[in-house]
Design an enzyme around this catalytic site. Structure first.
Site, mmCIF file in Angstrom:
data_model
loop_
_atom_site.group_PDB
_atom_site.id
_atom_site.type_symbol
_atom_site.label_atom_id
_atom_site.label_comp_id
_atom_site.label_asym_id
_atom_site.label_seq_id
_atom_site.Cartn_x
_atom_site.Cartn_y
_atom_site.Cartn_z
ATOM 1 N N HIS A 135 0.834 -1.196 0.000
ATOM 2 C CA HIS A 135 0.000 0.000 0.000
ATOM 3 C C HIS A 135 0.874 1.253 0.000
ATOM 4 O O HIS A 135 2.073 1.184 0.263
ATOM 5 C CB HIS A 135 -0.913 0.030 1.239
ATOM 6 C CG HIS A 135 -2.145 -0.802 1.104
ATOM 7 N ND1 HIS A 135 -2.181 -2.121 1.472
ATOM 8 C CD2 HIS A 135 -3.383 -0.510 0.638
ATOM 9 C CE1 HIS A 135 -3.384 -2.605 1.249
ATOM 10 N NE2 HIS A 135 -4.138 -1.649 0.742
ATOM 11 N N HIS A 136 0.223 2.378 -0.242
ATOM 12 C CA HIS A 136 0.888 3.676 -0.228
ATOM 13 C C HIS A 136 1.423 4.002 1.165
ATOM 14 O O HIS A 136 0.981 3.442 2.180
ATOM 15 C CB HIS A 136 -0.072 4.768 -0.692
ATOM 16 C CG HIS A 136 -1.379 4.763 0.067
ATOM 17 N ND1 HIS A 136 -1.535 5.402 1.274
ATOM 18 C CD2 HIS A 136 -2.565 4.185 -0.224
ATOM 19 C CE1 HIS A 136 -2.771 5.231 1.706
ATOM 20 N NE2 HIS A 136 -3.425 4.489 0.821
ATOM 21 N N LYS A 139 -0.866 4.980 4.342
ATOM 22 C CA LYS A 139 -1.760 4.046 5.027
ATOM 23 C C LYS A 139 -1.277 3.850 6.459
ATOM 24 O O LYS A 139 -0.115 3.534 6.698
ATOM 25 C CB LYS A 139 -1.827 2.710 4.295
ATOM 26 C CG LYS A 139 -2.832 1.743 4.909
ATOM 27 C CD LYS A 139 -3.126 0.568 4.008
ATOM 28 C CE LYS A 139 -4.102 -0.409 4.647
ATOM 29 N NZ LYS A 139 -5.385 0.233 5.032
#
Length: 251
Positions: A135-136, A139
């Site tokens: 994820h980025h 997060k």
């Protein structure tokens, strides 16, 4: 439908766009700078609140909505050790609560495929399982709620799996953390977590034996699929009472 948006970041703004596209009214938006406006007075007349915030604030946000008699859809992850408390409150108050760790249709198909594959693999035996999620960097929780749901599907389907552990180098907030995935016990499912760039979300479940490998993979291209799912869930929840999930929606 008259909606409230709780959490007015990138996801909140995408939800707002889709609500308006589908003919709904956005009557209230709540973010950090006006968090005190989340009260019974401002929620009066709201059909559904859609909540995407942080693990630290989600519980209080949802509780406020339920106590005000407002139906609420939430997709915030990283706090669900207290979800049962809110489900009990929802039943007590005769309210409406819809929770999902991921609102993407594709991810929810992945959940079902993974559960079925785990059952089949469990009946055969001889496979180890590894889940990886990317994820980025913004997060806040690790592992992701989606990865946890996938791990729970594996555990439900494979009799020799009992719990999940998380390998997340460089991530301080990871739960059930281990420092070396090779040290995991045979009854544990390893979730590997990575945070990099602006990746919306990639989840992979790998079933591997000495002879072959089976892999399920889902990649989210953008936030719109998640936001649309949340809006559809809000449309589904409006006017209802009770506790709902994506399983109920997809039926």
């Amino acid at each position: 439908m008259k909606a409230a948006i709780i959490g007015y970041g990138k996801m909140g703004r995408e939800i707002e766009r889709i609500l308006r596209e589908r003919g709904h009214e956005v009557a209230l938006t709540i973010d950090a700078d006006n968090a005190s406006d989340l009260d019974a007075e401002h929620l009066e007349g709201i059909d559904v609140a859609i909540e995407f915030t942080t693990p630290a604030t989600a519980y209080a946000n949802i509780r406020t909505c339920l106590e005000a008699g407002t139906a609420v859809v939430s997709g915030t992850t990283g706090w669900t050790d207290r979800l049962a408390e809110l489900q009990a409150l929802c039943r007590e108050r005769g309210g409406a609560l819809f929770y999902a760790s991921n609102f993407s249709l594709g991810v929810n198909l992945l959940f079902r495929l993974n559960r079925r594959l785990a059952e089949l693999v469990g009946s055969v035996g001889g496979y180890q399982v590894r889940i990886d999620e990317v994820h980025h960097t913004q997060k806040k929780d690790a592992p992701s709620g989606t990865a946890i749901t996938l791990a729970e599907g594996v555990i439900a389907g494979m009799p020799d799996k009992r719990e999940w552990v998380n390998y997340a180098p460089g991530i301080d907030c990871s739960a059930h953390r281990i420092d070396d995935p090779a040290a995991a016990a045979s009854n544990q499912v390893v979730i590997g977590s990575v945070r990099e760039g602006a990746v919306p979300g990639i989840h992979t479940v790998r079933y591997e034996s000495e002879d072959d490998c089976l892999e399920l993979r889902h990649e989210t291209k953008n936030r719109r699929s998640l936001a649309l799912g949340a809006v559809v869930a809000a449309e589904f929840l409006a006017g209802k009472r009770g506790i709902y999930t994506m399983d109920d929606l997809l039926k």
